[in-house]
Enzyme design. Structure first.
Site, PDB file in Angstrom:
ATOM      1  N   ASP A  38     -27.955  16.146  14.350  1.00 14.22           N
ATOM      2  CA  ASP A  38     -27.185  17.313  14.183  1.00 14.22           C
ATOM      3  C   ASP A  38     -27.411  18.319  15.273  1.00 14.22           C
ATOM      4  OD1 ASP A  38     -25.348  19.473  13.478  1.00 14.22           O
ATOM      5  OD2 ASP A  38     -26.705  20.059  11.989  1.00 14.22           O
ATOM      6  N   ASP A  42     -24.750  22.510  11.281  1.00 15.14           N
ATOM      7  CA  ASP A  42     -23.748  22.659  10.171  1.00 15.14           C
ATOM      8  C   ASP A  42     -24.340  21.487   9.240  1.00 15.14           C
ATOM      9  OD1 ASP A  42     -23.242  20.098  11.571  1.00 15.14           O
ATOM     10  OD2 ASP A  42     -20.989  20.534  11.599  1.00 15.14           O
ATOM     11  N   ASP A 224     -13.542  -2.870  12.058  1.00 20.33           N
ATOM     12  CA  ASP A 224     -13.680  -2.803  10.640  1.00 20.33           C
ATOM     13  C   ASP A 224     -12.533  -3.765   9.885  1.00 20.33           C
ATOM     14  OD1 ASP A 224     -14.706  -1.323   8.251  1.00 20.33           O
ATOM     15  OD2 ASP A 224     -12.728  -0.652   8.152  1.00 20.33           O
ATOM     16  N   GLU A 283     -16.326  -7.379  11.541  1.00 20.81           N
ATOM     17  CA  GLU A 283     -16.757  -7.264  10.432  1.00 20.81           C
ATOM     18  C   GLU A 283     -15.771  -8.132   9.442  1.00 20.81           C
ATOM     19  OE1 GLU A 283     -17.530  -4.184   6.455  1.00 20.81           O
ATOM     20  OE2 GLU A 283     -15.417  -4.291   7.764  1.00 20.81           O
TER      21      GLU A 283
END
Length: 543
Positions: A38, A42, A224, A283
């Site tokens: 990060d 946040d 995906d 996938e």
């Protein structure tokens, strides 16, 4: 001995970039964007944070990184509900950050693979919003699967399909006047309506999206639900419940339909039209290795994830069987096999293998086995640190949509998505200047990158040494292997100039020394031409 191999000079970025068929032997590191690093405090990982940590991945020795979705999204399913495929979500930065990341990765000799989510969009996508506002027979609804319900008043779903996340795979719409309307299909969360890939508009749009990112410079796509884009004609009933348990066990009317291969062949032609060997990775859940191999025929995708290896039980027998089946299936289509132990959707293998010290021993040994096998390997972020699954997250911090639904997946995916520990003695362990979106265990202070770096006994240094050797030893990567005779409970495989021995038993095993030891997950004892290999350990030998 343990991992005492001295690190050698890594091949130049230019040499690796020019290597033909780089993906056939590649080690690809999966970055779960929310949980890697990060930069803005946040508590959520972002693209700039990844870019700042790229030197770590280059030093680790991987060839490429795969990024989970960072597109504009309401985040109903961790970014796998995409509202705009050409925009970066403000949580993760902006488009210039993606461009900077790709350029810096290439400078360091790393390739970048991005996720593409073609089975469904977000319910906030402009297409779906237009569909909700449109007429039942209109063009906007034809991009998705809308159907009238069954029953006298259409009050029942159009068929018996269940969501992978639990509950029905259908949600009923409500008209502007408040009256109930048609139903729409969502194999995952209701916020993820399935696209209709029989519609030419859908196919043209995704070709445009792929070109957008290829033009930006990405090196390929992880696709995906690559097995789910085509549904059986007529959307027939399945006739039983607990359908999530059938995924990967049999062909379903919504998964692994033969029509998906036409789509992937078109995408392969598109990828091949770009310089630099851009790749597609499926996938794909398929019931047999032979059906999985269909996704990687010479004119289709380059790789498909080997979930049979991931789900294999610990033991010489089941592991050898899965390895043999996997290699035979991919050899039949002249494709490389992929090997993966963990990802962002499953319990980390350190925990799956028993947890605690035993789980860690087995995880380290399995890593050396995986990296010794022919083909390409995937490393999920944090497995190089030996991170266990976080199994005690409070309910109030959970964000996995499956946790809040019925009897689909068990809602455990948050436990493998806890942000990485980089340094320091207290959370967030250098993850960023703020906190972390999921709490990190106190014990992770000893598992951080900082804590493990330089410790020859650490899991991190084991991975670093293994990846150096994988580059240096010509017999590793893509190619052939054969099994050697070994005591019961031991796997011994041979590759040119190399032998790998894995003891899966709970006791040590004595066997003849097969060569010069170059890497081991535990200390070895030698006597009179024999070696005692500890339980749940793996050794690499040069011969």
């Amino acid at each position: 001995m343990t991992q005492d191999l001295a690190h050698s000079v890594r091949p130049s970025a230019e040499a690796r970039a020019q290597a033909e068929g780089w993906w056939r032997s590649a080690v690809i590191y999966q970055v779960y964007v929310r949980s890697f690093a990060d930069s803005d405090g946040d508590g959520i990982g972002d693209l700039r944070g990844i870019r700042e940590r790229l030197p770590y991945l280059a030093e680790l020795g991987v060839d490429a990184l795969w990024l989970t979705p960072f597109y504009a999204s309401p985040q109903a399913d961790g970014g796998y509900d995409v509202a705009d495929y050409r925009a970066v979500d403000p949580l993760f930065g902006q488009l210039s950050d993606a461009d900077d990341l790709v350029r810096e990765a290439h400078r360091l000799g790393l390739r970048v693979i991005v996720d593409i989510v073609p089975n469904h969009t977000s319910d906030q996508h402009v297409w779906f919003q237009a569909a909700l506002a449109g007429e039942p027979e209109g063009a906007a609804r034809a991009r998705y699967h809308f159907r009238p319900g069954r029953g006298a008043g259409g009050e029942l779903p159009p068929n018996d399909w269940e969501s992978v996340f639990g509950g029905p795979a259908w949600t009923r719409t409500t008209g502007p006047d408040g009256a109930p309307g048609e139903w729409y299909l969502h194999l995952f969360a209701p916020e993820q309506p399935d696209l209709n890939w029989d519609n030419p508009e859908v196919r043209a749009e995704f070709e445009s999206v792929l070109r957008f990112w290829l033009d930006l410079g990405v090196d390929g796509f992880r696709i995906d639900v690559a097995h789910g884009m085509v549904k059986a004609p007529g959307l027939p009933d399945i006739g039983r419940t607990e359908q999530a348990k059938l995924i990967g066990a049999q062909v379903l009317p919504f998964f692994d339909q033969d029509g998906v291969h036409e789509i992937h062949r078109g995408w392969r032609q598109l990828l091949d039209s770009y310089a630099g060997e851009r790749i597609g990775v499926a996938e794909a859940w398929a019931p047999t290795p032979e059906r999985l191999a269909l996704y990687v025929r010479p004119d289709e995708l380059h790789q498909a994830f080997n979930f049979q290896f991931l789900t294999c039980a610990w033991g010489a027998g089941p592991m050898r069987e899965v390895i043999d089946q996997s290699l035979a299936a991919t050899l039949s289509v002249r494709a490389p096999t992929t090997w993966v132990l963990s990802n962002h959707d499953v319990v980390r293998h350190t925990t799956r293998y028993g947890g605690g010290e035993q789980g860690l021993r087995r995880a380290r040994a399995a890593a050396l086995l995986m990296l010794a096998l022919p083909g390409s390997a995937y490393v999920y972020q944090g497995e190089e640190l030996g991170l266990p699954e976080v199994v005690d997250l409070p309910d109030e911090v959970r964000q996995d949509p499956a946790f809040f639904r019925g009897d689909g997946q068990e809602g455990t995916r948050d436990g493998c998505r806890v942000p990485l520990p980089w340094s320091g003695g207290a959370a967030p362990y250098g993850f960023g200047p703020g906190g972390s979106w999921l709490p990190q265990p106190a014990a992770w202070a000893q598992l951080s990158v900082e804590a493990q770096s330089g410790d020859p006994r650490s899991t991190l240094e084991l991975y670093r040494s293994a990846l150096v050797l994988r580059r240096e030893l010509p017999g590793l990567g893509d190619g052939e292997m054969r099994w050697l005779e070994a005591p019961e409970g031991v796997l011994a495989l041979s590759r040119p100039g190399f032998v790998c021995t894995l003891n899966t038993l709970g006791d040590e095993v004595t066997m003849p020394v097969p060569g010069r030891p170059v890497l081991a997950t535990a200390a070895l004892e030698f006597a009179g031409g024999t070696v005692r290999i500890p339980s749940d350990s793996c050794v690499w030998w040069a011969v």
